[in-house]
Write a protein that holds these residues in place. Structure first.
Motif, PDB file in Angstrom:
ATOM      1  N   ARG A   4       0.844  -1.176   0.000  1.00 53.38           N
ATOM      2  CA  ARG A   4       0.000   0.000   0.000  1.00 53.38           C
ATOM      3  C   ARG A   4       0.887   1.236   0.000  1.00 53.38           C
ATOM      4  N   THR A   6       0.608   5.657  -0.084  1.00 54.51           N
ATOM      5  CA  THR A   6      -0.195   6.876  -0.081  1.00 54.51           C
ATOM      6  C   THR A   6       0.498   7.911  -0.946  1.00 54.51           C
ATOM      7  N   ARG A  85       0.015   2.328 -10.163  1.00 53.37           N
ATOM      8  CA  ARG A  85      -1.079   1.360 -10.219  1.00 53.37           C
ATOM      9  C   ARG A  85      -0.839   0.251 -11.245  1.00 53.37           C
ATOM     10  N   GLU A  92      -1.467  -1.207  -3.708  1.00 56.73           N
ATOM     11  CA  GLU A  92      -2.754  -0.556  -3.500  1.00 56.73           C
ATOM     12  C   GLU A  92      -2.474   0.918  -3.253  1.00 56.73           C
ATOM     13  N   GLU A  94      -3.550   4.835  -2.413  1.00 55.16           N
ATOM     14  CA  GLU A  94      -4.478   5.799  -1.840  1.00 55.16           C
ATOM     15  C   GLU A  94      -3.968   7.190  -2.188  1.00 55.16           C
TER      16      GLU A  94
END
Length: 408
Positions: A4, A6, A85, A92, A94
């Motif tokens: 993940r 950000t 992506r 993942e 965000e």
């Protein structure tokens, strides 16, 4: 391993609470030098200079901890989100967005921008970005080193535009300059910058609000292609072999002009082909030995709300100083012009001939220049729908060439 990341957009304003929270927990932070110098970046976090986003994504995918990527403006608009992506990275993503550089630039200029085109200019895409600036009256250019305001201005030589250059938006060094395109090459510009390229559209009318982002179809209300010559205003030449609307439609079909292309129309006559190519969104340079033909073409372009450039002069000599074409339509000049055009290696060329001997000569010139040749004999007969009597007949050879890629 990190799965993940950000992504935080930064537009120069204070970071939001969500952005500060993500940064405070980060064990890896990637970004440009001015991002990594922000006081909110944790001192103990691993810092990655963001050059290649693909390489940074691999580092992030292999990192054991919490990763944050800092990017200018809205990272989802021509930004890093697309690369992060990519399926091969397995991340993942965000996003904490910010105001895009394009939105900020138009805000500084006090202009609406729903009708603007946005292009990215790298050294490999600069020529196509310039062609969009030739073809559209309002373009935002996201620049890069080596493909900035000066380079844009140099490639727009001969085309008048207004530049709004927005340097280092959102920082204490922000500067907004408004100047004509012929002056932009004389300046040294600071990165990062965004250039708004304005001008070349229809004048004297107030445009209606568009309903489709990036273009306004209502500004060009004419439907269809291969329109009769009379659609291009008074003084248009009478349809002859080279001006037959059906031939024009077949030429457009084989060339397929599109945004980012530069079209040469050699022997523009009344401007019918040049205007229709411009209606596809391509940039067009219309050439004719007769200055009156160039004037007719300019009037037709204004009447249809499309920008194009006319160059009076006799081909092939006048072609030497023109920028590189993507597709070419040859309506005058014969084999010498065909040979001059094949030397410039456009993707496609179309020409026509009224006799078989002339068609064979043009086809041979295309083949000798490294093009796969298609030859068609087109016959059109205009009929009066009242009594179905014949009004006019056109018989013409259509020659089209597709570039054959040469072996290295």
């Amino acid at each position: 391993m990190a799965d993940r990341v950000t992504v935080i957009g930064w537009d120069g304003s204070p970071l939001t609470a969500a952005a500060r929270s993500a940064l405070s927990a980060a064990t890896l932070v990637a970004g440009a030098a001015h991002h990594l110098a922000l006081p909110e970046v944790p001192p103990a976090a691993e810092r990655v200079r963001l050059g290649s986003v693909d390489l940074a994504a691999r580092r992030i995918a292999g990192h054991r901890g919490t990763a944050v990527v800092l990017a200018d403006g809205d990272p989802g608009f021509f930004g890093v989100v697309r690369t992060l992506r990519a399926p091969e990275h397995g991340l993942e993503v965000e996003v904490v967005p910010a105001v895009s550089a394009v939105a900020a630039a138009f805000a500084r200029a006090g202009m609406p921008w729903e009708d603007a085109r946005t292009v990215v200019a790298h050294q490999r895409t600069l020529r196509r970005a310039v062609n969009v600036c030739r073809a559209h009256p309002k373009v935002a250019v996201l620049t890069s080193p080596g493909a900035g305001p000066a380079e844009l201005a140099l490639l727009l030589d001969g085309v008048h535009r207004t530049f709004v250059v927005c340097e280092q938006l959102g920082t204490a060094q922000e500067r907004v300059s408004v100047l004509t395109s012929d002056k932009a090459a004389d300046h040294a510009w600071r990165d990062p910058n965004v250039v708004l390229v304005i001008g070349g559209g229809a004048t004297g009318t107030t445009p209606a609000a568009p309903w489709l982002s990036g273009q306004d179809p209502a500004a060009r209300p004419v439907r269809g292609w291969g329109l009769p010559a009379g659609e291009y205003g008074p003084g248009a030449p009478r349809p002859g072999t080279g001006e037959d609307p059906s031939l024009r439609a077949a030429q457009l079909a084989r060339l397929g002009p599109r945004p980012g292309d530069l079209v040469w129309d050699i022997g523009c006559a009344g401007g019918a082909f040049a205007v229709e190519a411009a209606r596809f969104g391509a940039a067009v340079i219309a050439v004719d030995a007769d200055p009156a033909a160039c004037a007719r073409t300019e009037r037709a372009a204004r009447g249809h709300g499309v920008p194009l450039q006319t160059v009076p002069g006799r081909a092939p000599h006048v072609l030497e100083n023109l920028p590189e074409p993507d597709v070419v339509r040859i309506a005058a000049g014969g084999v010498p012009v065909v040979s001059a055009c094949t030397d410039r290696r456009p993707e496609r060329i179309v020409a026509h001939a009224s006799t078989r001997d002339e068609a064979e000569a043009i086809g041979a010139a295309l083949a000798d220049g490294g093009y796969a040749v298609e030859s068609l004999l087109l016959q059109t007969v205009g009929l009066d729908p009242g009594d179905w009597s014949e009004r006019e007949r056109c018989v013409v050879f259509l020659l089209s060439g597709r570039r054959i890629e040469r072996s290295p």
